[in-house]
Design a protein around this motif. Structure first.
Motif, PDB file in Angstrom:
ATOM      1  N   THR A   9       0.849  -1.200   0.000  1.00 24.15           N
ATOM      2  CA  THR A   9       0.000   0.000   0.000  1.00 24.15           C
ATOM      3  C   THR A   9       0.880   1.243   0.000  1.00 24.15           C
ATOM      4  N   ARG A  10       0.291   2.370  -0.418  1.00 26.13           N
ATOM      5  CA  ARG A  10       1.057   3.609  -0.462  1.00 26.13           C
ATOM      6  C   ARG A  10       1.424   4.085   0.953  1.00 26.13           C
ATOM      7  N   SER A  11       0.519   3.877   1.910  1.00 22.68           N
ATOM      8  CA  SER A  11       0.826   4.282   3.286  1.00 22.68           C
ATOM      9  C   SER A  11       2.008   3.479   3.836  1.00 22.68           C
ATOM     10  N   GLU A  12       2.055   2.176   3.483  1.00 17.29           N
ATOM     11  CA  GLU A  12       3.182   1.338   3.919  1.00 17.29           C
ATOM     12  C   GLU A  12       4.485   1.800   3.251  1.00 17.29           C
ATOM     13  N   LEU A  13       4.379   2.232   1.994  1.00 17.85           N
ATOM     14  CA  LEU A  13       5.551   2.736   1.271  1.00 17.85           C
ATOM     15  C   LEU A  13       6.097   3.999   1.942  1.00 17.85           C
ATOM     16  N   ILE A  14       5.193   4.877   2.353  1.00 16.79           N
ATOM     17  CA  ILE A  14       5.606   6.114   3.045  1.00 16.79           C
ATOM     18  C   ILE A  14       6.302   5.777   4.367  1.00 16.79           C
ATOM     19  N   GLU A  15       5.732   4.809   5.109  1.00 17.35           N
ATOM     20  CA  GLU A  15       6.326   4.404   6.382  1.00 17.35           C
ATOM     21  C   GLU A  15       7.720   3.798   6.196  1.00 17.35           C
ATOM     22  N   LEU A  16       7.862   3.010   5.162  1.00 15.17           N
ATOM     23  CA  LEU A  16       9.165   2.403   4.879  1.00 15.17           C
ATOM     24  C   LEU A  16      10.212   3.456   4.530  1.00 15.17           C
ATOM     25  N   LYS A  17       9.809   4.465   3.774  1.00 14.44           N
ATOM     26  CA  LYS A  17      10.734   5.546   3.434  1.00 14.44           C
ATOM     27  C   LYS A  17      11.218   6.264   4.692  1.00 14.44           C
ATOM     28  N   LYS A  18      10.284   6.477   5.631  1.00 15.92           N
ATOM     29  CA  LYS A  18      10.644   7.124   6.903  1.00 15.92           C
ATOM     30  C   LYS A  18      11.625   6.251   7.688  1.00 15.92           C
ATOM     31  N   LYS A  19      11.334   4.951   7.741  1.00 18.10           N
ATOM     32  CA  LYS A  19      12.204   4.019   8.481  1.00 18.10           C
ATOM     33  C   LYS A  19      13.603   3.955   7.873  1.00 18.10           C
ATOM     34  N   ILE A  20      13.666   3.959   6.544  1.00 18.92           N
ATOM     35  CA  ILE A  20      14.970   3.918   5.865  1.00 18.92           C
ATOM     36  C   ILE A  20      15.767   5.180   6.166  1.00 18.92           C
ATOM     37  N   LYS A  21      15.086   6.325   6.102  1.00 16.25           N
ATOM     38  CA  LYS A  21      15.763   7.594   6.380  1.00 16.25           C
ATOM     39  C   LYS A  21      16.277   7.618   7.819  1.00 16.25           C
ATOM     40  N   LEU A  22      15.441   7.152   8.757  1.00 18.60           N
ATOM     41  CA  LEU A  22      15.823   7.112  10.169  1.00 18.60           C
ATOM     42  C   LEU A  22      16.992   6.153  10.393  1.00 18.60           C
ATOM     43  N   SER A  23      16.921   4.994   9.743  1.00 20.15           N
ATOM     44  CA  SER A  23      17.985   3.988   9.888  1.00 20.15           C
ATOM     45  C   SER A  23      19.299   4.489   9.310  1.00 20.15           C
ATOM     46  N   GLU A  24      19.223   5.164   8.165  1.00 21.84           N
ATOM     47  CA  GLU A  24      20.439   5.706   7.550  1.00 21.84           C
ATOM     48  C   GLU A  24      21.064   6.801   8.417  1.00 21.84           C
ATOM     49  N   GLY A  25      20.207   7.619   9.041  1.00 20.83           N
ATOM     50  CA  GLY A  25      20.709   8.650   9.950  1.00 20.83           C
ATOM     51  C   GLY A  25      21.366   8.038  11.176  1.00 20.83           C
ATOM     52  N   GLY A  26      20.712   7.006  11.737  1.00 25.58           N
ATOM     53  CA  GLY A  26      21.278   6.308  12.892  1.00 25.58           C
ATOM     54  C   GLY A  26      22.580   5.616  12.547  1.00 25.58           C
ATOM     55  N   HIS A  27      22.635   5.042  11.348  1.00 31.53           N
ATOM     56  CA  HIS A  27      23.850   4.364  10.881  1.00 31.53           C
ATOM     57  C   HIS A  27      25.013   5.345  10.778  1.00 31.53           C
ATOM     58  N   LYS A  28      24.744   6.534  10.250  1.00 30.52           N
ATOM     59  CA  LYS A  28      25.788   7.555  10.115  1.00 30.52           C
ATOM     60  C   LYS A  28      26.314   8.000  11.480  1.00 30.52           C
ATOM     61  N   LEU A  29      25.386   8.235  12.427  1.00 26.81           N
ATOM     62  CA  LEU A  29      25.780   8.672  13.772  1.00 26.81           C
ATOM     63  C   LEU A  29      26.581   7.592  14.500  1.00 26.81           C
ATOM     64  N   LEU A  30      26.142   6.345  14.355  1.00 23.07           N
ATOM     65  CA  LEU A  30      26.844   5.242  15.017  1.00 23.07           C
ATOM     66  C   LEU A  30      28.243   5.044  14.450  1.00 23.07           C
ATOM     67  N   LYS A  31      28.390   5.229  13.145  1.00 27.88           N
ATOM     68  CA  LYS A  31      29.726   5.125  12.531  1.00 27.88           C
ATOM     69  C   LYS A  31      30.646   6.226  13.060  1.00 27.88           C
ATOM     70  N   MET A  32      30.092   7.429  13.201  1.00 25.11           N
ATOM     71  CA  MET A  32      30.875   8.531  13.758  1.00 25.11           C
ATOM     72  C   MET A  32      31.286   8.229  15.195  1.00 25.11           C
ATOM     73  N   LYS A  33      30.348   7.681  15.964  1.00 22.76           N
ATOM     74  CA  LYS A  33      30.648   7.324  17.352  1.00 22.76           C
ATOM     75  C   LYS A  33      31.722   6.237  17.410  1.00 22.76           C
ATOM     76  N   ARG A  34      31.559   5.216  16.576  1.00 24.17           N
ATOM     77  CA  ARG A  34      32.540   4.115  16.549  1.00 24.17           C
ATOM     78  C   ARG A  34      33.935   4.633  16.215  1.00 24.17           C
ATOM     79  N   ASP A  35      34.029   5.477  15.189  1.00 23.01           N
ATOM     80  CA  ASP A  35      35.332   6.003  14.776  1.00 23.01           C
ATOM     81  C   ASP A  35      35.943   6.884  15.869  1.00 23.01           C
ATOM     82  N   GLY A  36      35.085   7.675  16.531  1.00 24.08           N
ATOM     83  CA  GLY A  36      35.567   8.519  17.620  1.00 24.08           C
ATOM     84  C   GLY A  36      36.066   7.705  18.795  1.00 24.08           C
ATOM     85  N   LEU A  37      35.339   6.640  19.131  1.00 23.78           N
ATOM     86  CA  LEU A  37      35.748   5.768  20.233  1.00 23.78           C
ATOM     87  C   LEU A  37      37.066   5.059  19.923  1.00 23.78           C
TER      88      LEU A  37
END
Length: 206
Positions: A9-37
Motif C-alpha cells: 500500500t502507499r501508506s506502507e511505502l511512506i512508512e518504509l521511506k521514513k524508516k529507511i531515512k531514520l535507519s540511515e541517519g542512525g547508521h551515520k551517527l553510530l559510525k561517527m561514534k565508533r570512529d571517535g571511540l
C-alpha cells in the motif's frame, strides 16, 4: 522484515521511506561514534603502555628496596615497621563520560606521606626502610593510575564492539531489508496500476 510480509500500500511505502531515512541517519551517527571511540581507545592505549612500563619499573624498584631493607634491618624489623604504619590510602571512585561511555576516574589521597606521618619511629629505623616505603608509595600510585587507565580501555573496547555490531546490523540487515521491501511495494503498486488501467480499457471497450 521479508518483502513478501509487507502490505503493498502507499501508506506502507511512506512508512518504509521514513524508516529507511531514520535507519540511515542512525547508521551515520553510530559510525561517527565508533570512529571517535576507536581514536580515543588508541590515544589511551599509548598512555597505558607508558604506565605499564612505569608500573613494572616501580615494582622492580620496590622489590630491590625491600630486599635491601630486610638484609640490613632484618625481616622482623621490616614487618613490624609495616604493621606500625597508619592511615591507609583513601580511594574515591568517580566517573566521567567519553562519547557516551561512562569510565572511571580514581582519586587517591594519603598515598605519599611525610616521614614523620608514617607511624613508625624514626629513631629505631634506618634510611633503608624509608627508601623501601618511598618505593612502595610510588608503586601504589602507579597501580591506581594503571587500574583507572586499563578499566577505561576495557569499557571503551566493549562499547566499540557493541557499536560495531549495531552499525553492521543496520548496514547489512536492517537497511537492505527495508530497501528490498520498499522496492517490492513499488513494483507491486506499479503492477496493480497497470492491471487497473488494463481493466478500465476492457470496460470501456465493452
Amino acid at each position: 522484515m521479508g518483502a513478501k510480509e509487507v502490505k503493498p500500500t502507499r501508506s506502507e511505502l511512506i512508512e518504509l521511506k521514513k524508516k529507511i531515512k531514520l535507519s540511515e541517519g542512525g547508521h551515520k551517527l553510530l559510525k561517527m561514534k565508533r570512529d571517535g571511540l576507536i581514536l580515543e581507545f588508541f590515544e589511551i592505549l599509548s598512555k597505558a603502555k607508558d604506565v605499564r612500563s612505569e608500573l613494572d619499573a616501580a615494582y622492580e624498584k620496590a622489590n630491590v628496596k625491600i630486599g635491601i631493607a630486610e638484609a640490613v634491618e632484618g625481616r622482623i624489623t621490616v614487618k613490624s615497621t609495616a604493621f606500625a604504619m597508619k592511615d591507609a590510602p583513601q580511594i574515591e571512585l568517580e566517573s566521567h563520560n567519553i562519547m557516551g561511555v561512562v569510565v572511571p576516574k580514581i582519586e587517591s589521597s594519603s598515598v605519599r606521606k611525610p616521614i614523620n606521618k608514617r607511624g613508625y619511629g624514626l629513631l629505631g629505623t634506618s634510611s633503608y626502610i624509608d627508601e623501601a616505603v618511598d618505593s612502595y608509595e610510588e608503586l601504589v600510585e602507579k597501580i591506581i593510575l594503571a587500574a583507572e587507565i586499563e578499566t577505561t580501555m576495557k569499557k571503551l573496547l566493549d562499547d566499540i564492539e557493541k557499536t560495531k555490531r549495531r552499525v553492521n546490523a543496520l548496514e547489512f540487515k536492517v537497511i537492505p531489508e527495508l530497501t528490498e521491501a520498499m522496492v517490492f511495494i513499488r513494483l507491486r503498486l506499479e503492477e496493480m496500476e497497470r492491471e487497473n488501467t488494463f481493466r478500465l480499457k476492457r470496460i470501456k471497450k465493452a
